[in-house]
Design a protein around this motif. Sequence first.
Motif, short mmCIF file in Angstrom:
data_model
loop_
_atom_site.label_atom_id
_atom_site.label_comp_id
_atom_site.label_asym_id
_atom_site.label_seq_id
_atom_site.Cartn_x
_atom_site.Cartn_y
_atom_site.Cartn_z
N LEU A 129 68.06 53.84 61.08
CA LEU A 129 66.93 54.77 60.88
C LEU A 129 67.28 56.13 60.13
O LEU A 129 66.42 56.64 58.99
CB LEU A 129 66.61 55.26 62.34
CG LEU A 129 65.40 54.43 62.56
CD1 LEU A 129 65.15 55.06 64.25
CD2 LEU A 129 64.21 54.51 62.24
N ALA A 130 68.36 56.72 60.17
CA ALA A 130 68.76 57.84 59.34
C ALA A 130 68.68 57.53 58.00
O ALA A 130 68.35 58.21 57.01
CB ALA A 130 70.31 58.25 59.67
N GLU A 131 69.26 56.40 57.52
CA GLU A 131 69.59 55.88 55.96
C GLU A 131 68.02 55.71 55.52
O GLU A 131 67.41 55.98 54.38
CB GLU A 131 70.31 54.81 55.96
CG GLU A 131 70.27 54.29 54.57
CD GLU A 131 71.36 52.92 54.29
OE1 GLU A 131 71.18 52.57 53.41
OE2 GLU A 131 72.07 52.76 55.21
N TYR A 132 67.18 54.93 56.38
CA TYR A 132 65.86 54.75 55.96
C TYR A 132 64.83 55.78 55.87
O TYR A 132 64.19 55.96 54.79
CB TYR A 132 65.24 53.67 56.95
CG TYR A 132 63.66 53.28 56.88
CD1 TYR A 132 63.53 52.33 56.04
CD2 TYR A 132 62.72 53.91 57.50
CE1 TYR A 132 62.26 51.79 55.60
CE2 TYR A 132 61.25 53.42 57.15
CZ TYR A 132 61.17 52.33 56.35
OH TYR A 132 59.96 51.61 55.98
N LEU A 133 65.06 56.83 56.89
CA LEU A 133 64.35 57.99 56.67
C LEU A 133 64.58 58.93 55.67
O LEU A 133 63.62 59.66 54.97
CB LEU A 133 64.15 58.80 58.12
CG LEU A 133 63.76 58.00 59.19
CD1 LEU A 133 63.79 58.76 60.47
CD2 LEU A 133 62.11 57.97 59.01
N ASN A 134 65.96 58.80 55.16
CA ASN A 134 66.39 59.80 54.25
C ASN A 134 65.67 59.14 52.91
O ASN A 134 65.27 59.84 52.06
CB ASN A 134 67.91 59.65 54.16
CG ASN A 134 68.69 60.52 54.98
OD1 ASN A 134 67.90 61.37 55.88
ND2 ASN A 134 69.75 60.16 55.66
N THR A 135 65.74 57.92 52.74
CA THR A 135 65.30 57.32 51.68
C THR A 135 63.71 57.32 51.54
O THR A 135 63.11 57.54 50.40
CB THR A 135 65.45 55.57 51.81
OG1 THR A 135 67.06 55.67 51.60
CG2 THR A 135 65.04 55.03 50.25
N THR A 136 62.91 57.09 52.43
CA THR A 136 61.48 56.92 52.42
C THR A 136 60.73 58.50 52.70
O THR A 136 59.69 58.51 52.41
CB THR A 136 61.14 55.99 53.44
OG1 THR A 136 61.34 56.51 54.90
CG2 THR A 136 61.45 54.65 53.21
N ARG A 137 61.34 59.30 53.52
CA ARG A 137 60.71 60.44 53.90
C ARG A 137 61.36 61.70 53.46
O ARG A 137 61.17 62.77 53.70
CB ARG A 137 60.40 60.59 55.31
CG ARG A 137 59.72 59.28 55.66
CD ARG A 137 59.24 59.23 57.16
NE ARG A 137 58.77 57.86 57.50
CZ ARG A 137 58.09 57.63 58.50
NH1 ARG A 137 57.88 58.44 59.36
NH2 ARG A 137 57.89 55.91 58.84
N GLY A 138 62.41 61.58 52.60
CA GLY A 138 63.10 62.77 51.86
C GLY A 138 63.92 63.64 53.01
O GLY A 138 64.30 65.09 52.92
N LEU A 139 64.12 63.03 54.13
CA LEU A 139 65.20 63.89 55.05
C LEU A 139 66.75 63.72 54.65
O LEU A 139 66.96 63.16 53.83
CB LEU A 139 64.94 63.23 56.39
CG LEU A 139 63.67 62.93 57.09
CD1 LEU A 139 63.69 62.54 58.50
CD2 LEU A 139 62.83 64.23 56.91
N HIS A 140 67.53 64.60 55.24
CA HIS A 140 68.82 64.63 54.96
C HIS A 140 69.44 64.56 56.12
O HIS A 140 70.14 65.70 56.74
CB HIS A 140 69.02 66.09 54.09
CG HIS A 140 68.33 65.94 53.09
ND1 HIS A 140 68.68 65.56 51.57
CD2 HIS A 140 67.11 66.81 52.62
CE1 HIS A 140 67.72 65.63 50.83
NE2 HIS A 140 66.79 66.50 51.26
N ILE A 141 69.67 63.67 57.02
CA ILE A 141 70.04 63.51 58.30
C ILE A 141 71.26 62.61 58.41
O ILE A 141 71.45 61.53 57.70
CB ILE A 141 68.96 63.25 59.21
CG1 ILE A 141 68.43 61.81 58.82
CG2 ILE A 141 67.98 64.15 59.53
CD1 ILE A 141 67.39 61.21 59.91
N THR A 142 71.99 62.63 59.43
CA THR A 142 72.65 61.29 59.95
C THR A 142 72.44 61.01 61.45
O THR A 142 71.37 61.56 61.81
CB THR A 142 74.29 62.23 59.91
OG1 THR A 142 74.39 62.89 60.94
CG2 THR A 142 74.74 62.61 58.55
#
Length: 493
Positions: free
Chosen positions: A175-188
């Motif tokens: 989910l961290a990788e998916y949300l970083n890619t699709t929603r511009g987040l910067h999370i782990t």
Amino acid sequence: MFPFKTSLFLDRSCAQPLYVQLSNQIIQLIKDQKLPSKTKLPGTRALSEDLGVHRKTVVACYEELLLQGWVESIPKKGTFVNSNLPDFVPLDFVKEDRSFKNERGFSFYSNEFLNRKIIEQNENVMYVNDGISDTRLTPVNEIARTYRRIANRASIFQHLSYGSTFGNEKLREVLAEYLNTTRGLHITKENVLITRGSQNGIYLSSQLLLKKGDVIVVGKTNYISADLTFLHANAVIERVAVDECGLVMEELERLCKKKSIKAVYVTSHHHHPSTVTMSAERRIHLLNLAKKYGFAILEDDYDYDFNYNHAPILPLASHDTNGNVVYIGSVCKTVAPVFRVGYLIANPEFINEAANLRRIVDRQGDALLELTFADFIQSGELDSHIRKVIKVYKARRDLFCELLSNELSNFFEFEIPKGGMAVWLHLKEPYQWKAVAKTGRKHKLEIGDYERYDSANTNHNCIRVGFASFNEIEIKEFIVRLKLTMRNLEKDV
């Protein structure tokens, strides 16, 4: 002259469309104040030549920026960074009868405000919903196949006991990788807590943020379940107006000067219930106010994936570098409500505390289901499903709105929603939803709890009507029954 050619980079190997990559980078340059307000952007032909892309890519990028409110187009002059955008606040870098008795022999505390009308479902009755997915489109076979494959693994037994209160580790990573890619987040994964749907995330957040007397701000129209959750935490709800650009920031700012605000709850992408999208100007303003006054922003992004007029707008969480946003979402709306898999995104300190609280609420989620969705997302099947249903729901939206306009314009007003799965329907005077609900039952049309859309008692005379769960035949039948209802009422006026 700003060096656009050397400041913009397009990755052609990335699944994200080039125009979206380009628009997101320009947005970031605006946020970083490298492109100040009123800066003129290059012409589409010039920029396409500089970047080596088709001119239509740049045109699509500028259209996207225009739709989101980051730029403005001035005839015969060009495209400029929106002159009304406020500057970002400088960022800080950084939690003897043996049968069971029906009579009660003890006292307990009840919450009258939690009592909701439950309508029993009957055959041949059409029910108004406030925007749910069509479960008939659920990729049951794909999910079942993934679930069986996981269940047959030799190592599966290690997942059948008590697990982490944070949720399955693989799903958190995916989910961290998916949300970083699709929603511009910067999370782990440390920023991710798996929840049983978005409502679970709202509840956990409210319990950590709010105590008796704490103030939380919501819209004058707001998601009723969120209101009830905050009331259950004994918080004080303050309401600000919502217009076509979302929460009115001037009202919120005046409130901040008068009272200590603990949190602001927003459905920024598609405001619930009115479906409007918060403008770029107000998003920045809200983040600045959160920074200045130290309140949390609870961003409930309940139907991010469903957009019909433009690409999904990046959430507030993607612009937050001061740790003010708690981001909440789920796959329930996207796939089917039965799959209670959601997520809570925040700073690690907050996530750790939420995991501690979850330990005494429901302990953990369904590890096998969470592993299934980790694979379902990672394989690309979730994105494939989203692409499929977006086409279906867009066609249903268009048909629903066309029939409403053609057949019922004497009774209703509405704006065609840019996304989501519902229409915000305004009933014209002198009609009232109470009468519509009563008469509708004669035609096997159940309006439901229409009062929940006006908790602030503003008498706006609107309700939220979902279209996504009805197919073409059902939409036409729904309109027929609604038209018969209104014709009956028209005779009495």
